[in-house]
Design a protein around this motif. Structure first.
Motif, PDB file in Angstrom:
ATOM      1  N   THR A   1       0.233 -35.408 -14.244  1.00 41.35           N
ATOM      2  CA  THR A   1      -0.004 -36.178 -15.514  1.00 41.35           C
ATOM      3  C   THR A   1       1.261 -37.237 -15.585  1.00 41.35           C
ATOM      4  O   THR A   1       1.500 -38.122 -16.252  1.00 41.35           O
ATOM      5  N   LEU A   2       1.998 -37.415 -14.284  1.00 35.69           N
ATOM      6  CA  LEU A   2       3.432 -37.979 -14.254  1.00 35.69           C
ATOM      7  C   LEU A   2       3.052 -39.684 -14.774  1.00 35.69           C
ATOM      8  O   LEU A   2       3.733 -40.321 -15.457  1.00 35.69           O
ATOM      9  N   PRO A   3       2.119 -40.172 -13.972  1.00 29.34           N
ATOM     10  CA  PRO A   3       1.711 -41.609 -14.263  1.00 29.34           C
ATOM     11  C   PRO A   3       1.344 -41.821 -15.972  1.00 29.34           C
ATOM     12  O   PRO A   3       1.954 -42.987 -16.449  1.00 29.34           O
ATOM     13  N   GLN A   4       0.703 -41.013 -16.451  1.00 27.39           N
ATOM     14  CA  GLN A   4       0.471 -41.367 -18.021  1.00 27.39           C
ATOM     15  C   GLN A   4       1.701 -41.251 -18.650  1.00 27.39           C
ATOM     16  O   GLN A   4       1.847 -41.716 -19.786  1.00 27.39           O
TER      17      GLN A   4
ATOM     18  N   GLN B   1      10.600 -42.118  -9.313  1.00 26.18           N
ATOM     19  CA  GLN B   1       9.472 -42.680 -10.032  1.00 26.18           C
ATOM     20  C   GLN B   1      10.048 -42.946 -11.385  1.00 26.18           C
ATOM     21  O   GLN B   1       9.444 -43.991 -12.173  1.00 26.18           O
ATOM     22  N   VAL B   2      10.668 -42.067 -12.179  1.00 25.73           N
ATOM     23  CA  VAL B   2      10.889 -42.349 -13.517  1.00 25.73           C
ATOM     24  C   VAL B   2      12.267 -43.154 -14.032  1.00 25.73           C
ATOM     25  O   VAL B   2      12.352 -43.615 -15.052  1.00 25.73           O
TER      26      VAL B   2
ATOM     27  N   LYS C   1      -3.804 -35.206 -20.978  1.00 24.99           N
ATOM     28  CA  LYS C   1      -3.964 -36.486 -20.976  1.00 24.99           C
ATOM     29  C   LYS C   1      -4.586 -37.086 -22.249  1.00 24.99           C
ATOM     30  O   LYS C   1      -4.385 -38.004 -22.793  1.00 24.99           O
TER      31      LYS C   1
ATOM     32  N   ILE D   1       4.890 -41.598 -17.660  1.00 32.13           N
ATOM     33  CA  ILE D   1       5.638 -42.787 -17.538  1.00 32.13           C
ATOM     34  C   ILE D   1       5.152 -43.875 -18.678  1.00 32.13           C
ATOM     35  O   ILE D   1       5.762 -44.567 -19.127  1.00 32.13           O
ATOM     36  N   GLU D   2       3.870 -44.228 -18.621  1.00 27.95           N
ATOM     37  CA  GLU D   2       3.375 -45.223 -19.498  1.00 27.95           C
ATOM     38  C   GLU D   2       3.656 -44.954 -21.176  1.00 27.95           C
ATOM     39  O   GLU D   2       3.913 -45.835 -21.727  1.00 27.95           O
TER      40      GLU D   2
END
Length: 695
Positions: A532-535, A562-563, A508, A537-538
């Motif tokens: 770390t998928l949310p980060q 989600q992606v 991250k 995606i950002e």
């Protein structure tokens, strides 16, 4: 009969006059013209200490090892092999070799070496070897075949260019030759096909795989792990998408993974006239083209790249700072050294290779000596650029020259010669002593990750990987978080990776780094940390093109809805670039009907553009080739009453099914618009994914 003898003598003399004689090393120095008067060239080594050199490396202790290829251009018919690796020695520390020892000999076409665990990795088709001296006599007494199965029938296009990269992988060029590669240390491992690609491996983890690109002789890797490779008339190319993404599903339309990034091909500026055989062969070929009315065919004897060789990244500190990051490439047919300055494309992961400001109309170095054959380069611990000069009268594949023109050519003329030159700022020191890095402690090696010369940083990283000393993990984390130099931070990051000490928090942190290349590696490593998928995606919205591009590749590793929105946004923002489109399509999700449905619902297809036509054609190609039950119908049904998109989809489906040799669903014909049915598949180009021309 006297007149007949005189005529014969005159004829022989005329024949001899076609080609000049060799110069001494000191005479050859006077033949050089450098573009920059701040620099100086000196002789580092010459015959008899080095013969027919094709590569040189400095090991971690500063010892210079040279690969010799005296059998070029063919293997001896009697089975003897002259290939050797010599260790060059400067006994009086004056910057010039005055002694040598033979580390290994009787090698078959060895072309490349890389220091590893106190020995050398060696490419010698069909193998990659590990050679090591364990007795202290500087002669290899360990010879292990590590990998085998490489193509071995063309010395100019075999496995070569061993390079250790920032990501802890070792890369090698394979010219796209076929081969089923086996790893002898793990006989149970499935062989890897390298046809159409290059090769990379990690001995610390027993991994090996095909890699995108098809380099010949010359592989340059920059501070950030970007690879650039040389291939005869194409002096600098790039492969933006790694093979592990490009081939993660087998239904993509045919993809050419490489791209010529030079903005000034094919012109070069040589100071030697083309040799007689080339002038005559070119004249004959052009006459043949003209007779056959091939107006688009024309060959040039000189001033055009034909023998580019040995592209090398300069990350040293003995040339002025404006040379850092340059790529140096030899042109063995033009007797010159060419320099490229790299620039990132503003909207693509591609680079652009440009001439330097001082070299708009001439080369970095050009010689008037036609024997000068700069086949390769290396950068030393002293930061200097070393030019490997095979020094031959002729360098060309004999079979490519007409028989009558070969009558006065001796392809082995010069096989007892060879030179290595050192280029540096006139004010730099010619010798800096032996680095002796193998005796350094792990903590001392960590400190060297911040050295200004890339050679020191990479040697220190490799030695830390070999040591596997986890006592330095905290120091490495501190370096990664706090050091001001982004290159140092990246070295620390990958030493941690090599020590299996990366964690989600560090990944991250990497994704938030100020340096885009580090953010891109953070995105790549996030593939191993699902949390770390949310980060990740950002990062699809990152302002940096390389970061967004890596996100397009890495998001495809997550088979989750989600992606989907992130991939769609990437396509909307960067879809004009062919590599971004390929990145999205290369994943299962990015080439699914579900993704197409999302694009329809998000109004992506509310407007028409060439790149959208291409993307949908290729997506439909994948669906047609994949031939899953009902999928083609699902895709076409998304475009009811939209003749334009129906045409596009129908073309892609048809071509995909045809490519895979599978039948197209009969229901499709009844679903499409009557006008489309009447006109049939439109002329939208298939196989529209990346090729060797820019988008």
């Amino acid at each position: 009969m006297k007149w007949l003898g005189l005529l014969l003598l005159i004829s022989l003399c005329l024949s001899c006059s076609h080609y000049k004689d060799a110069l001494s090393p000191e005479e050859a120095l006077t033949s050089f013209k450098l573009s920059d008067d701040r620099l100086a060239v000196s002789v580092f080594a010459a015959e008899p200490h080095v013969l027919d050199p094709v590569e040189m490396v400095f090991d971690e202790d500063g010892n210079a090892f040279v690969v010799e290829m005296p059998d070029y251009p063919s293997k001896p018919e009697d089975g003897t092999l002259g290939g050797a690796i010599r260790m060059l020695i400067d006994t009086n520390n004056d910057g010039r070799t005055d002694s040598m020892t033979v580390f290994a000999d009787h090698l078959s076409e060895a072309t490349s070496i890389l220091p590893w665990q106190g020995g050398l990795l060696v490419t010698a088709a069909p193998n990659i070897l590990f050679l090591k001296d364990t007795t202290g006599d500087h002669r290899a007494d360990v010879k292990e075949i590590l990998f085998t199965g490489f193509f071995a029938d063309n010395s100019e296009a075999q496995i070569t260019n061993l390079r250790y990269s920032i990501d802890n992988w070792i890369y090698a060029s394979n010219t796209g030759r076929e081969g089923e590669i086996r790893f002898t240390r793990n006989p149970k491992a499935a062989p890897v096909s390298v046809k159409g690609g290059d090769f990379r491996f990690r001995l610390d983890r027993g991994q090996f795989e095909v890699e995108s690109s098809s380099g010949q002789f010359g592989l340059a890797i920059d501070d950030w792990g970007n690879r650039f490779f040389t291939e005869n008339s194409l002096h600098i190319q790039q492969a933006p998408i790694p093979a592990r993404y490009l081939y993660r599903h087998k239904h993509l339309p045919t993809v050419e993974p490489t791209v010529n990034i030079s903005d000034h091909d094919p012109i070069m500026f040589q100071k030697t006239p083309a040799p007689y055989w080339r002038q005559e062969r070119t004249k004959r070929r052009n006459e043949q083209f003209e007779a056959a009315k091939l107006s688009d065919r024309h060959e040039y004897a000189d001033d055009h790249f034909t023998g580019a060789s040995g592209g090398t990244y300069y990350g040293g500190n003995a040339l002025p700072k404006d040379y850092y990051g340059s790529i140096f490439t030899g042109e063995v047919a033009g007797n010159l050294v060419h320099r490229d300055v790299l620039k990132r494309s503003p909207n693509s992961p591609q680079f652009i290779a440009q001439r330097g400001n001082q070299e708009a109309a001439h080369e970095f170095l050009a010689s008037t000596d036609p024997w000068f054959r700069p086949v390769n380069f290396t950068v030393g611990p002293d930061g200097a650029l070393y030019v490997i000069d095979m020094y031959r009268q002729h360098i060309e594949t004999p079979t490519a020259i007409p028989e009558d023109l070969k009558e006065d050519m001796d392809f082995m003329n010069g096989s007892k010669l060879g030179r290595i030159y050192r280029i540096a700022d006139k004010t730099s020191k010619t010798a800096i002593g032996q680095p002796k890095l193998r005796s350094k402690t792990s903590a001392e090696l960590v400190a060297l990750l911040g050295h200004t010369n890339q050679w020191w940083r990479l040697q220190a990283q490799r030695l830390l990987l070999e040591k596997q000393d986890k006592s330095v993990v905290l120091a490495l984390k501190d370096l990664f978080i706090k050091d001001m130099d982004p290159r140092t931070r990246l070295h620390a990051f990958f030493v941690l990776e090599g020590l299996n000490a990366l964690d989600a928090n560090l990944v991250k942190q990497a994704m938030q780094d100020a340096q885009p290349e580090i953010r891109a590696y953070g995105v790549m490593m996030a593939e191993h940390f699902p949390g770390t998928l949310p980060q990740l995606i950002e990062k699809a919205n990152d302002p940096s093109v390389p970061v967004a591009f890596q996100a397009a590749l890495s998001l495809g590793q997550f088979p989750t809805q989600q992606v989907t929105t992130a991939l769609a946004n990437l396509l909307e923002k960067h879809g004009k670039d062919t590599w971004f489109r390929t990145a999205v399509l290369s994943s299962e999700l990015g080439s699914s009907t579900g993704f197409a449905r999302h694009l329809v619902s998000s109004a992506y297809f509310n407007s028409i553009s060439p790149e959208k036509d291409t993307f949908l054609t290729d997506l439909a190609f994948v669906v047609g080739s994949r031939n899953r039950k009902g999928e083609a119908v699902q895709l076409l049904s998304l475009f009811s009453n939209q003749p334009h998109w129906q045409q596009i989809v129908f073309t892609g489906l048809t071509n995909g099914a045809k490519s895979a040799g599978v039948p197209l669903d009969d229901r499709l014909k009844s679903m499409i618009d009557p006008q489309v049915r009447r006109t049939g598949p439109p002329g939208v180009q298939n196989n529209s994914l990346p090729n060797k021309t820019n988008d």
